[in-house]
Design a protein around this motif. Structure first.
Motif, mmCIF file in Angstrom:
data_model
loop_
_atom_site.group_PDB
_atom_site.id
_atom_site.type_symbol
_atom_site.label_atom_id
_atom_site.label_comp_id
_atom_site.label_asym_id
_atom_site.label_seq_id
_atom_site.Cartn_x
_atom_site.Cartn_y
_atom_site.Cartn_z
ATOM 1 N N CYS A 52 -121.846 -24.547 0.309
ATOM 2 C CA CYS A 52 -122.214 -25.841 0.905
ATOM 3 C C CYS A 52 -122.733 -26.811 -0.147
ATOM 4 N N VAL A 53 -123.468 -26.286 -1.126
ATOM 5 C CA VAL A 53 -124.025 -27.136 -2.186
ATOM 6 C C VAL A 53 -122.897 -27.748 -3.009
ATOM 7 N N TYR A 54 -121.909 -26.928 -3.360
ATOM 8 C CA TYR A 54 -120.811 -27.407 -4.191
ATOM 9 C C TYR A 54 -119.833 -28.277 -3.408
ATOM 10 N N ALA A 55 -119.835 -28.137 -2.072
ATOM 11 C CA ALA A 55 -118.921 -28.934 -1.249
ATOM 12 C C ALA A 55 -119.515 -30.268 -0.832
ATOM 13 N N CYS A 56 -120.841 -30.415 -0.921
ATOM 14 C CA CYS A 56 -121.506 -31.625 -0.434
ATOM 15 C C CYS A 56 -121.185 -32.829 -1.318
ATOM 16 N N PRO A 57 -120.556 -33.865 -0.758
ATOM 17 C CA PRO A 57 -120.194 -35.033 -1.578
ATOM 18 C C PRO A 57 -121.356 -35.997 -1.819
ATOM 19 N N TYR A 58 -122.510 -35.755 -1.199
ATOM 20 C CA TYR A 58 -123.634 -36.684 -1.316
ATOM 21 C C TYR A 58 -124.849 -36.056 -2.005
ATOM 22 N N ASP A 59 -124.643 -34.898 -2.626
ATOM 23 C CA ASP A 59 -125.715 -34.236 -3.369
ATOM 24 C C ASP A 59 -126.943 -34.019 -2.492
#
Length: 257
Positions: free
Chosen positions: A220-227
């Motif tokens: 989920c961390v690596y997929a999140c486009p908004y950091d």
């Protein structure tokens, strides 16, 4: 003999295991590479891999074991004395019993393992550890490993006996309590919800994480486009510094042929 198909099977929340497995597969002579990404396309039915095919299966290491969410899926891979290569990616601490666990699962399901390797990648939760690995030197070793795998394809499978590091029984599975959550940057795009392999993120409130379901794979961390997703605990910096000091010494890949 010529390999008809190479099956690349991997669980790779941060794309490190994928990079390693694909590098191996792309450096073995075969025109037909079949990519099976267990994070995006979970296996729910048996896949039969023929005697003239090669299975390359890669797993990350979670506290010394392979991810529990993958075990049932791996048991759907069925061989007919088919050749296999098993690979771990770990974050410079240790791979403990993960490689021998993966080896045992593959062997039990009708495969003959011709090579095994444990390779280092950037740690998923503490990215300062093994930062930017696999690096150029790692890739050279992975390519060399692939060439050794290619040579072993033609060996008598009955004479191949790999002495893989690890213990039986395996070390106990430990629950990781340091789990990612969302912060004020979250706009509820639900990219994290879609990628989570254990359904630990609720669609109605994607900032939260169900600790009982989360395996801290960090997808989920690596997929999140908004950091937004991350490890937002108050003592994270302290934990990160301690982990780094304990595991900063560079480790090198270990291979078994």
């Amino acid at each position: 003999m010529n390999i008809e198909n190479i099956y690349l099977v991997y669980f790779s929340p941060t794309n490190t295991t994928k990079k390693i497995v694909r590098t191996i597969g792309e450096n073995i002579k075969c025109e037909n590479l079949l990519d099976i990404n267990l994070l995006k396309t979970p296996i729910k039915e048996n896949i039969y891999i023929g005697e003239n095919d090669l299975l390359i299966v890669g797993m990350p290491v979670f506290v010394g074991r392979i991810p529990t969410v993958c075990v049932d899926m791996l048991n759907h891979l069925k061989g007919d004395n088919s050749r296999a290569v098993v690979v771990n990616a770990y974050g410079n601490r240790d791979y403990d019993d993960a490689l021998i666990e993966l080896y045992d699962i593959v062997e039990k399901n009708g495969f003959k393992t011709i090579a095994a390797g444990a390779f280092i990648g950037q740690h998923s939760r503490f990215p300062e550890v093994a930062k930017n690995r696999p690096d150029k030197e790692d890739i050279k070793k992975i390519v060399c490993f692939a060439k050794s795998c290619e040579q072993n394809i033609n060996l008598d499978r009955e004479k191949i006996k790999l002495d893989i590091k690890g213990n039986r029984p395996y070390k106990a599975i430990k629950t990781i309590t340091l789990n990612p959550t969302g912060d004020e940057n979250c706009i509820e795009c639900n990219a994290c919800v879609r990628i989570c392999p254990t359904k630990a993120i609720d669609l109605s409130n994607p900032r939260l994480t169900d600790d009982d379901k989360c395996i801290s794979c960090m997808a989920c961390v690596y997929a999140c486009p908004y950091d937004s997703r991350g490890l937002h605990t108050e003592n994270f910096e302290e934990l990160s510094n301690k982990f780094y000091e304990k595991n900063k010494e560079r480790k090198e890949p270990e291979i078994f042929l």
